[in-house]
Enzyme design. Structure first.
Site, PDB file in Angstrom:
ATOM      1  N   CYS A 264      38.201  52.710  34.168  1.00 46.76           N
ATOM      2  CA  CYS A 264      37.819  51.584  33.315  1.00 46.76           C
ATOM      3  C   CYS A 264      36.340  51.664  32.968  1.00 46.76           C
ATOM      4  CB  CYS A 264      38.141  50.260  34.014  1.00 46.76           C
ATOM      5  SG  CYS A 264      37.721  48.807  33.036  1.00 46.76           S
TER       6      CYS A 264
ATOM      7  N   CYS B 297      42.288  44.737  38.725  1.00 50.08           N
ATOM      8  CA  CYS B 297      42.454  43.424  38.093  1.00 50.08           C
ATOM      9  C   CYS B 297      43.858  43.180  37.551  1.00 50.08           C
ATOM     10  CB  CYS B 297      41.431  43.280  36.967  1.00 50.08           C
ATOM     11  SG  CYS B 297      41.555  44.540  35.670  1.00 50.08           S
TER      12      CYS B 297
END
Length: 378
Positions: free
Chosen positions: A118, A215
């Site tokens: 990410c 997440c």
């Protein structure tokens, strides 16, 4: 403008008011403090939050980032501190660059680290380009890591607080990205110091819990996410020993990781067994004694090198390496195969080295990070 102006706290020879900085805001206390601190210092702050996912339970789960409540929290901080804030929809990008690879890596028997991808493929790539499009002088984040000026340019260093250090997750930051990035929290002695700053600025997120690492995984259940993304991924198979003898059955390779001991469902054995290999093609979970987990030689690829000399300029680099985020750096000899591949020899063997994890390079004596690469199986 006079050329002899002193450097401001972000390293630019101009007043803070003339220095635009884009702050990557996740909605948590760390990035909120960065934005508030820079706004108070008089910088031209622009807050940007990426909406990365929006699937059901993940939206509402506590400890998530980049969705729902967190976007609201980031926007509220911007309003309180009086700077503009934008939300960018990166769901498709995040799915293609991070989530899909996460699922495929697990199906391939690896143990991926999506947070690194990410940072590498979304935050420090697309978001960084957005910051440049906004004519920002730099981009700041709430990561706990330090950027220091060295003889050959900016260097990446561990955070002052070893308990908060995020160097393992940022090894793939390139020299060009490092030149543009700033990490205002890296020098702080503790997370408590960050929360004290949040309270000083009157931020509503001062006591907000830390976000979890992954997440988009509700309740830490990786397998359920992968099953939704890749139907049939949890097909059962055999648990076998290192000679191929069947010891039991499992409920899907994706439920297991290298080094796992508990939850194997094999009873009546004198010595404990550990997962030593995952074979998705045969759907075998291979188990063995603890000593079978011991690894001395590790193949590494996709190397991002942050040294001053070219990676291939030496036959060997004597550095320290970290093969899991939770382990301390250990002495190693790194032998370049190419500019992006190497063989890493550990001075003392490690247990549970897993394909899909990162191998991060550290200076033997100080806090500098020399980059790293990805562990794979030949």
């Amino acid at each position: 403008m006079p050329k002899d102006l002193p450097l401001n706290s972000l390293g630019f020879a101009k007043p803070p008011a003339d220095t635009r900085v884009v702050v990557a805001m996740s909605g948590g206390v760390d990035s909120s403090v960065v934005a508030a601190k820079l706004a108070e210092e008089g910088y031209d702050v622009v807050g940007v939050t990426l909406q990365l996912y929006d699937h059901g339970a993940a939206l509402a789960k506590k400890g998530a980032c980049c969705a729902g409540q967190d976007i609201h929290d980031a926007r509220r901080v911007a309003e309180e501190m009086g700077f503009p804030h934008y939300v960018l929809d990166y769901e498709n990008t995040f799915r293609e660059a991070v989530i899909d690879e996460f699922a495929d890596a697990y199906l391939g028997g690896a143990t991926p680290v999506p947070c690194i991808r990410c940072n590498e493929r979304v935050k420090f790539k697309d978001l960084l380009e957005t910051a440049k499009d906004l004519d920002a002088d730099c981009m700041a984040t709430g990561h706990y890591i330090q950027r220091k000026d060295g003889a050959a340019g900016p260097e990446l260093h561990c955070a002052a607080d070893p308990n908060r250090d995020q160097s393992y997750f940022l090894f793939s930051t390139t020299p060009e990205q490092l030149d543009y990035l700033r990490f205002p929290l890296g020098h702080l002695p503790s997370k408590d110091a960050t929360r004290e700053l949040a309270a000083k600025y009157g931020l509503a997120v001062a006591d907000k819990p830390d976000s979890q690492d992954i997440c988009f995984v509700p309740n830490g259940n990786y397998a359920s996410v992968i099953e939704k993304l890749r139907p049939g991924a949890a097909d059962p198979g055999d648990i076998v020993d290192m000679e191929g003898n069947v010891l039991g059955q499992h409920r899907g390779v994706i439920h297991y990781t290298i080094g796992q001991r508990r939850g194997l469902g094999i009873g009546g054995l004198e010595d404990p067994l550990y997962v030593v290999k995952l074979d998705p093609e045969t759907r075998h979970v291979v188990v063995g004694p603890k000593e079978a987990l011991s690894t001395r030689t590790i193949p590494v690829r996709e190397i991002n090198w942050l040294g001053d000399e070219p990676f291939t300029s030496r036959k060997e680099w004597h550095l320290k390496v970290k093969v899991r985020s939770t382990r301390p750096p250990r002495e190693a000899i790194i032998r370049p195969v190419s500019e992006t591949e190497a063989e890493v020899e550990l001075v003392v063997p490690e247990e549970g080295v897993s394909p899909g994890q990162a191998c991060v390079f550290y200076a033997p004596e100080d806090s500098r990070i020399f980059g790293g690469g990805w562990i794979y199986k030949k």
